[in-house]
Design a protein around this motif. Structure first.
Motif, PDB file in Angstrom:
ATOM      1  N   ASP A  64       0.792  -1.153  -0.121  1.00  0.00           N
ATOM      2  CA  ASP A  64       0.154  -0.015  -0.006  1.00  0.00           C
ATOM      3  C   ASP A  64       0.795   1.293   0.175  1.00  0.00           C
ATOM      4  N   PHE A  65       2.198   0.962   0.107  1.00  0.00           N
ATOM      5  CA  PHE A  65       3.095   2.231   0.260  1.00  0.00           C
ATOM      6  C   PHE A  65       4.196   2.403  -0.771  1.00  0.00           C
ATOM      7  N   VAL A  66       4.428   3.542  -0.950  1.00  0.00           N
ATOM      8  CA  VAL A  66       5.513   4.009  -2.074  1.00  0.00           C
ATOM      9  C   VAL A  66       6.667   4.052  -1.051  1.00  0.00           C
ATOM     10  N   PHE A  67       7.909   3.462  -1.396  1.00  0.00           N
ATOM     11  CA  PHE A  67       9.062   3.473  -0.722  1.00  0.00           C
ATOM     12  C   PHE A  67      10.115   4.561  -1.329  1.00  0.00           C
ATOM     13  N   VAL A  68      10.438   5.636  -0.936  1.00  0.00           N
ATOM     14  CA  VAL A  68      11.447   6.464  -1.552  1.00  0.00           C
ATOM     15  C   VAL A  68      12.357   7.210  -0.480  1.00  0.00           C
ATOM     16  N   CYS A  69      13.449   7.413  -1.166  1.00  0.00           N
ATOM     17  CA  CYS A  69      14.735   7.375  -0.209  1.00  0.00           C
ATOM     18  C   CYS A  69      15.589   8.477  -0.822  1.00  0.00           C
ATOM     19  N   SER A  70      16.151   9.212  -0.036  1.00  0.00           N
ATOM     20  CA  SER A  70      17.466  10.207  -0.346  1.00  0.00           C
ATOM     21  C   SER A  70      18.297   9.484  -1.223  1.00  0.00           C
ATOM     22  N   PRO A  71      19.239  10.090  -2.112  1.00  0.00           N
ATOM     23  CA  PRO A  71      20.274   9.507  -2.871  1.00  0.00           C
ATOM     24  C   PRO A  71      21.454   9.167  -2.005  1.00  0.00           C
ATOM     25  N   MET A  72      21.520   9.656  -1.080  1.00  0.00           N
ATOM     26  CA  MET A  72      22.771   9.569   0.185  1.00  0.00           C
ATOM     27  C   MET A  72      23.077   8.031   0.488  1.00  0.00           C
ATOM     28  N   ILE A  73      24.199   7.733   0.813  1.00  0.00           N
ATOM     29  CA  ILE A  73      24.579   6.266   0.801  1.00  0.00           C
ATOM     30  C   ILE A  73      24.218   5.753   2.272  1.00  0.00           C
ATOM     31  N   ARG A  74      24.156   6.898   3.287  1.00  0.00           N
ATOM     32  CA  ARG A  74      23.636   6.421   4.684  1.00  0.00           C
ATOM     33  C   ARG A  74      22.188   6.112   4.573  1.00  0.00           C
ATOM     34  N   ALA A  75      21.368   6.809   3.726  1.00  0.00           N
ATOM     35  CA  ALA A  75      19.919   6.515   3.612  1.00  0.00           C
ATOM     36  C   ALA A  75      19.676   5.396   2.806  1.00  0.00           C
ATOM     37  N   ARG A  76      20.462   5.278   1.519  1.00  0.00           N
ATOM     38  CA  ARG A  76      20.057   4.124   0.985  1.00  0.00           C
ATOM     39  C   ARG A  76      20.435   2.677   1.399  1.00  0.00           C
ATOM     40  N   GLU A  77      21.502   2.891   2.402  1.00  0.00           N
ATOM     41  CA  GLU A  77      21.737   1.391   3.052  1.00  0.00           C
ATOM     42  C   GLU A  77      20.737   1.408   4.154  1.00  0.00           C
ATOM     43  N   THR A  78      20.311   2.275   4.924  1.00  0.00           N
ATOM     44  CA  THR A  78      19.002   2.072   5.743  1.00  0.00           C
ATOM     45  C   THR A  78      17.878   1.755   5.243  1.00  0.00           C
ATOM     46  N   MET A  79      17.455   2.252   4.004  1.00  0.00           N
ATOM     47  CA  MET A  79      16.368   1.679   3.286  1.00  0.00           C
ATOM     48  C   MET A  79      16.606   0.036   2.828  1.00  0.00           C
ATOM     49  N   GLU A  80      17.551  -0.242   2.380  1.00  0.00           N
ATOM     50  CA  GLU A  80      17.822  -1.777   2.060  1.00  0.00           C
ATOM     51  C   GLU A  80      17.892  -2.522   2.939  1.00  0.00           C
ATOM     52  N   LEU A  81      18.312  -2.346   4.482  1.00  0.00           N
ATOM     53  CA  LEU A  81      18.432  -2.896   5.356  1.00  0.00           C
ATOM     54  C   LEU A  81      16.983  -3.178   5.959  1.00  0.00           C
ATOM     55  N   LEU A  82      16.325  -2.009   6.204  1.00  0.00           N
ATOM     56  CA  LEU A  82      14.754  -1.882   6.417  1.00  0.00           C
ATOM     57  C   LEU A  82      13.936  -2.821   5.631  1.00  0.00           C
ATOM     58  N   ARG A  83      14.119  -2.759   4.516  1.00  0.00           N
ATOM     59  CA  ARG A  83      13.409  -3.333   3.418  1.00  0.00           C
ATOM     60  C   ARG A  83      13.668  -5.082   3.594  1.00  0.00           C
ATOM     61  N   THR A  84      14.965  -5.414   3.744  1.00  0.00           N
ATOM     62  CA  THR A  84      15.333  -6.716   3.966  1.00  0.00           C
ATOM     63  C   THR A  84      14.362  -7.148   5.213  1.00  0.00           C
ATOM     64  N   GLU A  85      14.538  -6.595   6.334  1.00  0.00           N
ATOM     65  CA  GLU A  85      13.871  -7.041   7.597  1.00  0.00           C
ATOM     66  C   GLU A  85      12.383  -7.192   7.265  1.00  0.00           C
ATOM     67  N   MET A  86      11.997  -6.450   6.360  1.00  0.00           N
ATOM     68  CA  MET A  86      10.491  -6.448   6.100  1.00  0.00           C
ATOM     69  C   MET A  86      10.106  -7.653   5.014  1.00  0.00           C
ATOM     70  N   GLY A  87      10.983  -8.423   4.633  1.00  0.00           N
ATOM     71  CA  GLY A  87      10.846  -9.417   3.554  1.00  0.00           C
ATOM     72  C   GLY A  87      10.684  -8.881   2.261  1.00  0.00           C
ATOM     73  N   LEU A  88      11.193  -7.827   1.929  1.00  0.00           N
ATOM     74  CA  LEU A  88      11.094  -7.305   0.624  1.00  0.00           C
ATOM     75  C   LEU A  88      12.274  -7.174  -0.232  1.00  0.00           C
ATOM     76  N   ASP A  89      12.311  -7.119  -1.488  1.00  0.00           N
ATOM     77  CA  ASP A  89      13.553  -6.780  -2.138  1.00  0.00           C
ATOM     78  C   ASP A  89      14.120  -5.613  -1.793  1.00  0.00           C
TER      79      ASP A  89
END
Length: 208
Positions: free
Chosen positions: A68-93
């Motif tokens: 139900d959500f759009v996932f959107v992120c800053s282009p900076m590495i600390r934000a992208r790394e956070t997003m990717e770890l978050l999505r992994t824990e959520m069982g998402l690509d």
């Protein structure tokens, strides 16, 4: 551009979940990070994982799923790394999210990399001018809070769907100001925890 006086809340899709990136070594050292692309440290990675685990369990409380959500992120590495770890824990690509450069952190220009004690010695005029008007002060070679708020208003006014956003501390502050109607002088002192995420829904905010 001038930020309108009408709160952004009147046109923003809801709910909005906002995650500040996890801790970096520069956060730990109190350095002006700004536009520098500093990666997460181990604490920051654990904070990102925590937010992902809690968010996965929390979405059913909203009667919603990640679809139900759009996932959107800053282009900076600390934000992208956070997003990717978050999505992994959520069982998402981990790679399946959008990037918007307007979500980048404030640029502190010539004082990036300095701590406040270092600035007091090397750039005392910056300390003095920031103290007088932290909202409107334009850092030498950088931006002001007001300038960041203008680009975040522009970005947010284009959104049409509930979102999960990963970005930065100053971006979080100005977005809270736009949504909740905080006075400009209050915004630079708003809390920006890294081990919780912000829920904005139905005109109010809460930490999860």
């Amino acid at each position: 551009m001038t930020v309108p006086t009408m709160p952004l809340a009147k046109i923003t899709p809801t709910p909005l979940l906002y995650v500040r990136h996890g801790q970096t070594d520069w956060n730990l050292e109190g350095r002006m990070q700004g536009g520098q692309d500093i990666p997460l440290n181990d604490t920051g990675r654990n904070q990102a994982r925590r937010n992902g685990m809690v968010m996965k369990d929390f979405l059913p409380d909203l009667s919603m799923s990640s679809d139900d959500f759009v996932f959107v992120c800053s282009p900076m590495i600390r934000a992208r790394e956070t997003m990717e770890l978050l999505r992994t824990e959520m069982g998402l690509d981990p790679q399946d999210y959008k990037i918007d450069k307007r979500l980048r952190e404030i640029t502190f220009g010539e004082v990036e990399g300095m701590t406040v004690p270092e600035m007091k010695i090397k750039r005392p005029e910056v300390i003095q001018n920031r103290r007088q008007d932290k909202w409107g002060y334009v850092h030498p070679g950088g931006e002001s809070y007001k300038m960041v708020s203008e680009r975040i208003y522009e970005w947010m006014s284009e959104q049409q769907d509930p979102m999960i956003v990963v970005a930065h501390g100053v971006v979080m502050r100005v977005l809270r100001g736009l949504l909740c109607g905080y006075a400009p002088a209050e915004i630079p002192d708003l809390d920006t925890p890294q081990d919780q995420f912000l829920l904005w829904r139905d005109g109010s905010e809460a930490w999860i």
